[in-house]
Design a protein around this motif. Structure first.
Motif, PDB file in Angstrom:
ATOM      1  N   ALA A  13      -0.111  51.179   9.833  1.00 49.75           N
ATOM      2  CA  ALA A  13      -0.111  51.199  11.294  1.00 49.75           C
ATOM      3  C   ALA A  13      -1.120  50.197  11.849  1.00 49.75           C
ATOM      4  N   ALA A  14      -2.286  50.105  11.203  1.00 54.41           N
ATOM      5  CA  ALA A  14      -3.306  49.152  11.644  1.00 54.41           C
ATOM      6  C   ALA A  14      -2.827  47.712  11.460  1.00 54.41           C
ATOM      7  N   VAL A  15      -2.210  47.449  10.314  1.00 53.50           N
ATOM      8  CA  VAL A  15      -1.678  46.108  10.030  1.00 53.50           C
ATOM      9  C   VAL A  15      -0.651  45.715  11.081  1.00 53.50           C
ATOM     10  N   TRP A  16       0.252  46.626  11.400  1.00 56.13           N
ATOM     11  CA  TRP A  16       1.286  46.345  12.397  1.00 56.13           C
ATOM     12  C   TRP A  16       0.693  46.208  13.799  1.00 56.13           C
ATOM     13  N   GLY A  17      -0.341  46.977  14.115  1.00 55.95           N
ATOM     14  CA  GLY A  17      -0.959  46.874  15.432  1.00 55.95           C
ATOM     15  C   GLY A  17      -1.715  45.566  15.611  1.00 55.95           C
ATOM     16  N   VAL A  18      -2.525  45.206  14.612  1.00 60.58           N
ATOM     17  CA  VAL A  18      -3.285  43.957  14.669  1.00 60.58           C
ATOM     18  C   VAL A  18      -2.342  42.754  14.699  1.00 60.58           C
ATOM     19  N   ASN A  19      -1.129  42.934  14.191  1.00 63.72           N
ATOM     20  CA  ASN A  19      -0.154  41.842  14.156  1.00 63.72           C
ATOM     21  C   ASN A  19       0.046  41.195  15.528  1.00 63.72           C
ATOM     22  N   PHE A  20      -0.012  41.994  16.587  1.00 60.97           N
ATOM     23  CA  PHE A  20       0.207  41.447  17.928  1.00 60.97           C
ATOM     24  C   PHE A  20      -0.922  40.494  18.330  1.00 60.97           C
ATOM     25  N   THR A  21      -2.140  40.819  17.929  1.00 62.94           N
ATOM     26  CA  THR A  21      -3.250  39.915  18.183  1.00 62.94           C
ATOM     27  C   THR A  21      -3.090  38.630  17.388  1.00 62.94           C
ATOM     28  N   VAL A  22      -2.636  38.749  16.152  1.00 62.64           N
ATOM     29  CA  VAL A  22      -2.425  37.564  15.311  1.00 62.64           C
ATOM     30  C   VAL A  22      -1.318  36.685  15.902  1.00 62.64           C
ATOM     31  N   ILE A  23      -0.267  37.309  16.408  1.00 64.83           N
ATOM     32  CA  ILE A  23       0.797  36.539  17.054  1.00 64.83           C
ATOM     33  C   ILE A  23       0.239  35.751  18.235  1.00 64.83           C
ATOM     34  N   GLU A  24      -0.595  36.405  19.035  1.00 61.49           N
ATOM     35  CA  GLU A  24      -1.195  35.735  20.194  1.00 61.49           C
ATOM     36  C   GLU A  24      -1.993  34.506  19.760  1.00 61.49           C
ATOM     37  N   ILE A  25      -2.742  34.641  18.675  1.00 64.38           N
ATOM     38  CA  ILE A  25      -3.511  33.507  18.158  1.00 64.38           C
ATOM     39  C   ILE A  25      -2.573  32.423  17.636  1.00 64.38           C
ATOM     40  N   ALA A 208      -2.098  28.309   9.773  1.00 66.99           N
ATOM     41  CA  ALA A 208      -1.451  28.728   8.528  1.00 66.99           C
ATOM     42  C   ALA A 208      -1.738  30.198   8.243  1.00 66.99           C
ATOM     43  N   GLY A 209      -2.965  30.626   8.558  1.00 63.50           N
ATOM     44  CA  GLY A 209      -3.325  32.024   8.320  1.00 63.50           C
ATOM     45  C   GLY A 209      -2.511  32.989   9.159  1.00 63.50           C
ATOM     46  N   THR A 210      -2.211  32.608  10.407  1.00 59.76           N
ATOM     47  CA  THR A 210      -1.395  33.492  11.248  1.00 59.76           C
ATOM     48  C   THR A 210       0.021  33.631  10.683  1.00 59.76           C
ATOM     49  N   VAL A 211       0.570  32.536  10.171  1.00 57.35           N
ATOM     50  CA  VAL A 211       1.914  32.602   9.573  1.00 57.35           C
ATOM     51  C   VAL A 211       1.900  33.503   8.345  1.00 57.35           C
ATOM     52  N   VAL A 212       0.894  33.334   7.498  1.00 56.50           N
ATOM     53  CA  VAL A 212       0.791  34.159   6.286  1.00 56.50           C
ATOM     54  C   VAL A 212       0.642  35.635   6.653  1.00 56.50           C
ATOM     55  N   TYR A 213      -0.164  35.924   7.673  1.00 53.71           N
ATOM     56  CA  TYR A 213      -0.366  37.327   8.055  1.00 53.71           C
ATOM     57  C   TYR A 213       0.924  37.959   8.563  1.00 53.71           C
ATOM     58  N   VAL A 214       1.591  37.300   9.526  1.00 54.20           N
ATOM     59  CA  VAL A 214       2.785  37.925  10.108  1.00 54.20           C
ATOM     60  C   VAL A 214       3.928  37.983   9.105  1.00 54.20           C
ATOM     61  N   ALA A 215       3.909  37.121   8.091  1.00 55.15           N
ATOM     62  CA  ALA A 215       4.989  37.116   7.104  1.00 55.15           C
ATOM     63  C   ALA A 215       4.697  38.034   5.927  1.00 55.15           C
ATOM     64  N   TRP A 216       3.602  37.789   5.233  1.00 57.57           N
ATOM     65  CA  TRP A 216       3.338  38.515   3.994  1.00 57.57           C
ATOM     66  C   TRP A 216       2.646  39.848   4.212  1.00 57.57           C
ATOM     67  N   VAL A 217       1.708  39.907   5.173  1.00 55.52           N
ATOM     68  CA  VAL A 217       0.968  41.153   5.358  1.00 55.52           C
ATOM     69  C   VAL A 217       1.800  42.157   6.137  1.00 55.52           C
ATOM     70  N   THR A 218       2.321  41.747   7.311  1.00 53.11           N
ATOM     71  CA  THR A 218       3.070  42.721   8.116  1.00 53.11           C
ATOM     72  C   THR A 218       4.458  42.998   7.555  1.00 53.11           C
ATOM     73  N   THR A 219       5.097  41.997   6.952  1.00 51.68           N
ATOM     74  CA  THR A 219       6.471  42.193   6.475  1.00 51.68           C
ATOM     75  C   THR A 219       6.511  42.654   5.029  1.00 51.68           C
TER      76      THR A 219
END
Length: 304
Positions: A13-25, A208-219
């Motif tokens: 849940a935390a990973v998915w929630g923080v994802n929105f902040t990462v998307i913004e960045i 690059a870090g934002t792409v890795v986070y939204v792809a590998w961490v959240t998905t």
């Protein structure tokens, strides 16, 4: 649920929630449609070579890929790029539970109970309060785009319910292969090759870090862990943890992006989360969900 499993559910849940902040960045580095295409490309490769063949018919993979990947995430990323705050986006997307129930009623004939109808009414009231708050401080057009994204999410939930994939991670990885080309084409058409090229040429470690986070961490991690929990516990036990997503989303946006949370927004959050809890957690057969950014293979209310 064992303490380790409980901690894992909260972590997802935390990973998915923080994802929105990462998307913004990430939107500071990429045009929204290109960013979404890169997200799905990175989520699919190299994972697609390790998850085995799709375990459902291709028509379901393609349908969910287009509705969830192209429509839902395309609208979400564009809406956030147009000014929809990250924290508010994480909250407003939870209205997908209402859209899911509505589509399930029309398509599957699932008649909502009185408790579910009450929950839907409360959640809609929360959206009304959020719209009032956003109308006073931000662009309503961007707000409408995120609502449309939630509607597409509801459709994809019902499609996933019909597909009934036995493996959430396998399904999500193969679904991720579908949106890449359509999103790239839309990006070239609407955002322009020059803007795309400049974004890729200026790529740095943060982008690059934002792409890795939204792809590998959240998905890959998020849906893999969520599917693992659903295989070991009843959906009614796991599903309520997805209601923590907007809590982490709004908190991380306030902490890292400096987004303020007005009293109206807190009121909207209470109404929306409470309404979704009534509409989703207490129902007999919860609808399938992809919490932040995707769909799960077992019934569960939302969250990349």
């Amino acid at each position: 649920m064992k303490p380790a499993h409980l901690a894992l559910a909260v972590l997802v849940a935390a990973v998915w929630g923080v994802n929105f902040t990462v998307i913004e960045i990430g939107l500071d580095h990429f045009p929204p449609l290109l960013f979404s295409a890169l997200r799905f490309f990175t989520a699919a490769l190299p994972a697609v070579f390790f998850v085995g063949r799709p375990k459902v018919a291709w028509r379901w993979v393609v349908a969910v890929g287009l509705v969830l990947g192209v429509a839902k995430f395309g609208l979400l990323f564009v809406g956030m790029d147009q000014g929809m705050p990250a924290g508010l986006s994480s909250l407003v997307l939870q209205i997908q539970a209402v859209f899911t129930a509505g589509v399930a009623f029309v398509v599957l004939g699932e008649r909502p109970s009185r408790v579910r109808l009450l929950g839907m009414a409360v959640a809609l009231a929360g959206i009304g309060v959020a719209a009032l708050d956003e109308g006073a401080s931000g662009p309503l057009g961007a707000f409408a785009l995120v609502i449309a994204a939630a509607a597409c999410w509801g459709v994809s939930n019902v499609l996933t319910r019909k597909a009934s994939p036995p493996d959430a991670l396998n399904f999500m990885v193969w679904v991720s292969t579908i949106p890449v080309v359509p999103l790239l084409c839309l990006s070239l058409l609407l955002e322009g090759p020059t803007r795309d090229y400049e974004a890729l040429r200026a790529l740095d470690w943060q982008g690059a870090g934002t792409v890795v986070y939204v792809a590998w961490v959240t998905t890959v991690f998020g849906f893999g862990a969520w599917g693992w929990l659903l295989r070991r516990h009843p959906a009614s036990t796991v599903a309520p943890f997805s209601l923590l997503v907007p809590v982490f989303g709004m908190s991380s946006a306030a902490l890292f992006l400096g987004e303020s949370v007005s009293p109206l927004r807190w009121c909207a959050a209470a109404l929306l989360v409470g309404g979704v809890a009534l509409a989703s957690v207490t129902r007999r057969r919860p609808a399938v969900v992809h919490p932040v950014d995707a769909t799960a293979s077992r019934p569960a209310p939302a969250r990349s």
